[in-house]
Design an enzyme around this catalytic site. Structure first.
Site, PDB file in Angstrom:
ATOM      1  N   GLY A   1      45.723  28.001  85.635  1.00 45.18           N
ATOM      2  CA  GLY A   1      45.474  29.415  85.369  1.00 45.18           C
ATOM      3  C   GLY A   1      44.224  29.644  84.546  1.00 45.18           C
ATOM      4  N   CYS A   2      43.569  28.606  84.084  1.00 48.11           N
ATOM      5  CA  CYS A   2      42.318  28.778  83.330  1.00 48.11           C
ATOM      6  C   CYS A   2      41.142  28.766  84.309  1.00 48.11           C
ATOM      7  CB  CYS A   2      42.120  27.652  82.311  1.00 48.11           C
ATOM      8  SG  CYS A   2      42.959  27.971  80.772  1.00 48.11           S
TER       9      CYS A   2
END
Length: 110
Positions: A108-109
């Site tokens: 998710g980064c």
């Protein structure tokens, strides 16, 4: 890519994350932190060590929301908030702290 620390070579991906988690130690952490322009204090080490324990338990690097909540549970509300974590790791607590901790980039980064 590779980093050399104390005569030992560490392989990293194109973003500077360690490829072999078992090679991590405090010396490589300090070099990774310098590369991120993070001056490691006791509070930084607390987060880095927390992340390593978390990774050992769950085999995943937590996204920032999960990290914030988990740190709050373990280290107290004054440390389990985004403001505190961004003061320590201005370019993203999950992303930067995971890199210094020798962990893969959190899911998710960006």
């Amino acid at each position: 890519m590779a980093l050399e620390v104390n005569g030992k070579t560490y392989e990293t991906d194109e973003e500077g994350y360690l490829l072999n988690l078992s090679e991590w130690d405090e010396d490589i952490a300090k070099v990774l932190a310098e590369g991120e322009k993070v001056d490691m204090t006791e509070n930084h080490w607390e987060v880095v060590n927390f992340l390593r324990e978390y990774y050992n338990d769950y085999q995943i690097a937590p996204a920032v929301r999960v990290l914030t909540k988990a740190i709050g549970k373990k280290l107290g509300a004054e440390k389990g908030n985004s403001k505190y974590l961004y003061e320590l790791f201005p370019y993203g607590p999950a992303k930067q702290a995971c890199k210094i901790a020798g962990l893969p980039k959190p899911t998710g980064c960006i």
